[in-house]
Design an enzyme around this catalytic site. Structure first.
Site, short mmCIF file in Angstrom:
data_model
loop_
_atom_site.label_atom_id
_atom_site.label_comp_id
_atom_site.label_asym_id
_atom_site.label_seq_id
_atom_site.Cartn_x
_atom_site.Cartn_y
_atom_site.Cartn_z
N CYS A 115 1.83 32.72 -24.24
CA CYS A 115 0.97 33.88 -24.48
C CYS A 115 -0.17 33.55 -25.44
O CYS A 115 -0.98 34.42 -25.79
CB CYS A 115 1.77 35.05 -25.04
SG CYS A 115 2.87 35.80 -23.82
N PHE A 116 -0.24 32.34 -25.92
CA PHE A 116 -1.38 31.85 -26.71
C PHE A 116 -1.69 32.76 -27.91
O PHE A 116 -2.86 33.03 -28.22
CB PHE A 116 -2.63 31.73 -25.81
CG PHE A 116 -2.32 31.18 -24.45
CD1 PHE A 116 -2.00 29.85 -24.30
CD2 PHE A 116 -2.33 32.00 -23.33
CE1 PHE A 116 -1.68 29.34 -23.05
CE2 PHE A 116 -2.01 31.50 -22.09
CZ PHE A 116 -1.68 30.16 -21.95
N CYS A 117 -0.64 33.21 -28.59
CA CYS A 117 -0.83 34.05 -29.78
C CYS A 117 -1.64 35.31 -29.46
O CYS A 117 -2.42 35.79 -30.30
CB CYS A 117 -1.50 33.29 -30.92
SG CYS A 117 -0.56 31.89 -31.47
N ALA A 118 -1.49 35.81 -28.25
CA ALA A 118 -2.13 37.08 -27.89
C ALA A 118 -1.17 37.79 -26.94
O ALA A 118 -1.51 38.12 -25.81
CB ALA A 118 -3.48 36.82 -27.23
N HIS A 150 -3.55 37.09 -32.33
CA HIS A 150 -2.79 37.78 -33.38
C HIS A 150 -3.48 37.65 -34.74
O HIS A 150 -3.30 38.51 -35.61
CB HIS A 150 -1.37 37.20 -33.50
CG HIS A 150 -0.57 37.34 -32.24
ND1 HIS A 150 0.53 36.57 -31.95
CD2 HIS A 150 -0.72 38.17 -31.17
CE1 HIS A 150 1.03 36.91 -30.79
NE2 HIS A 150 0.29 37.87 -30.28
#
Ligand SMILES: Cc1ncc(COP(=O)(O)O)c(C=O)c1O
Length: 494
Positions: A386-389, A142
């Site tokens: 979601c690991f900032c994605a 993100h």
């Protein structure tokens, strides 16, 4: 003022004894730390969350310890300590520039807090108009997506099999929107699949289309050599950003490297002390970069730590580190592929262009549950979600638009329990086969149902906790703050 990459170094002056990944492992702070398990025993912590943040290297701590007696505010003090600290801090910029092969004559190195802050600065400083275009990819964190969205239209390049960027689509887009595309902003390596992007090839097409390339090197820099290349090379990288906390120096520094001329023009995005040459009540003359872009008192110790870390990595050799990590990925995937019920995402072979990120799920089990079991019963630190994605992870998991709407609605209603996601194990330059063996052994147990705890999910966060696992953190870290009972943080209020 940058110096050639081979002239400024923060490696111990007395000569380093760190030459191999095994040496690096010995020098990792906390490598032998024991942590409590659900069954009341303790085991050596297996740290497989390096893509999020790495532990510190001991020589980095030693460097800081030796620097701290000389610590002083930089640039404007006149005392000896201030002069020394200024010299060291300025040199730290040079070292980081050298690490990515920046041209000292034309590039500047700006110290920020982290990669996120660097991308925000670049997007803020790019003088983008609403009808300009930035091309980024679906695989971005993100941090390399949202900052651009605030200023102009962003096109997300699709991905192909194994999560590789669709380069043919990029070429088409660059032709179709030639003149309107101002930046191509791509990750150097995905924090989800580990896939490395061919940044120099992308740079050539980008420059042909009259745009600039920004490489988010948060995941690339700890694992691969980066060469920005000379400005007159069509494949050169215009801007690169990285984070020290992913590079064994978790002390709050990131770096944005790019053309000094770009930052000479226009006002800085953050203003205050340090950014000016002269101020009157009705006029401001800006300082030169990097000072112009580092508003306020900088994080001197963080900058010194980053320079120390990259010097150590360079002395071992980024190619040596890459080869070690590639071999370890081969070892890991060979074992993981044999585990029934473990789904692997992204490339599962040919790891030359994949950094050490291993995303997976265990069939029939929520990703947060698997991560909790690994932590509580295995003493293994991984990450899930979601690991900032989020767009990319949902894409890899084949989430339909309807499902996506439902998950979004549920989250807005305070329920994250169904959010899709994965588990991510990630290695660093110091990781070894024992770390992988520990992961595989626990995953074997989980797939066989050999799980000892009773786990309960928190609807609001989506995370799982094991009944009866309430470790006394103050036993491990005596400075733990004891909060008065009944006091809740704003973020905890329902
Ligand atoms: C590819 C990528 N870009 C950007 C970031 C953001 O880095 P930071 O949190 O240091 O700002 C991360 C962090 O995980 C990342 O993996």
């Amino acid at each position: 003022m940058l110096r050639p990459s081979n002239s400024t170094s923060f490696a111990p002056l007395s000569g380093s004894t760190i030459a191999t990944p095994a040496d690096l492992r010995r020098e990792i702070v906390g490598i032998d730390t024991n942590v409590p398990l659900l069954d009341g025993t303790e085991r050596r912590y297996v740290f497989l969350d390096n893509a999020a943040s790495t532990p510190a290297l001991r020589p980095v701590l030693r460097c800081i310890e030796e620097f701290v007696p000389w610590y002083s505010g930089v640039h404007r003090g006149t005392g000896f300590k201030s002069l020394l600290a200024t010299e060291v801090f300025d040199a730290a910029h040079d070292v980081v520039g050298g690490f990515v092969g920046a041209d000292p004559a034309t590039q500047t190195v700006i110290f920020m807090k982290n990669t996120t802050e660097c991308v925000n600065k670049l997007a803020n400083r790019a003088a983008l108009r609403p009808d300009d275009l930035v091309i980024t990819t679906l695989m971005e964190h993100h941090s390399n997506d949202l900052p651009w969205r605030r200023h102009c239209r962003v096109i997300h390049l699709g991905t192909l099999e194994e999560g590789r960027p669709d380069l043919a689509q990029l070429q088409r887009l660059l032709k179709e929107y030639a003149g309107r595309v101002k930046f191509v902003a791509v990750t150097g390596a995905s924090n989800i699949s580990g896939v490395c992007t061919p940044v120099h090839e992308i740079a050539r097409w980008t420059h042909d289309a009259g745009a600039r390339i920004f490489v988010d090197a948060a995941q690339l820099a700890p694992h691969r050599r980066i060469e920005m290349l000379p400005d007159d090379d069509p494949g050169h990288l215009d801007f690169v950003a990285l984070s020290a906390h992913k590079m064994y120096a978790p002390f709050g520094t990131g770096a944005l490297i790019g053309p000094a001329a770009f930052f000479e023009s226009g006002p800085p995005d953050a203003v205050g002390g340090g950014v000016v040459e002269v101020v009157t009540l009705d006029h401001v003359e800006w300082n030169h970069p990097p000072h112009k872009e580092e508003a306020g008192t900088p994080n001197v110790i963080g900058g010194v730590a980053l320079a120390s870390a990259v010097s150590i990595l360079t002395s071992v050799g980024m190619d040596v580190i890459a080869a070690h990590e590639t071999a370890l990925l081969e070892y890991a995937y060979e074992k993981l592929a044999k585990l029934h019920g473990v789904m692997l995402y992204g490339p599962t072979s040919h790891f030359e262009d994949k950094v050490g990120v291993i995303p997976f799920n265990v069939g029939g089990k929520h990703h947060a549950l698997v991560a909790a079991i690994l932590g509580v019963e295995g003493g293994i630190g991984v990450r899930n979600g979601c690991f900032c994605a989020q767009p990319f992870v949902k894409h890899l998991l084949n989430v339909t638009p309807e499902e996506d709407h439902r998950f979004t609605r549920e989250v807005l209603e305070g329920n994250k329990s169904n959010m899709p996601g994965m588990v991510r194990a990630s290695i660093g330059c110091y990781s070894d086969e024992s770390d992988i063996d520990a992961l595989v052994e626990m995953l074997e147990r989980i797939t066989r149902g050999d799980i000892h705890g009773k786990y309960r999910q928190d609807r609001a966060t989506g995370s799982y906790s094991a009944e009866g696992f309430h470790p006394d953190f103050s036993r491990f870290f005596p400075y733990t703050i004891i909060r008065p009972t009944g006091v809740r943080r704003h973020s905890e209020a329902s």
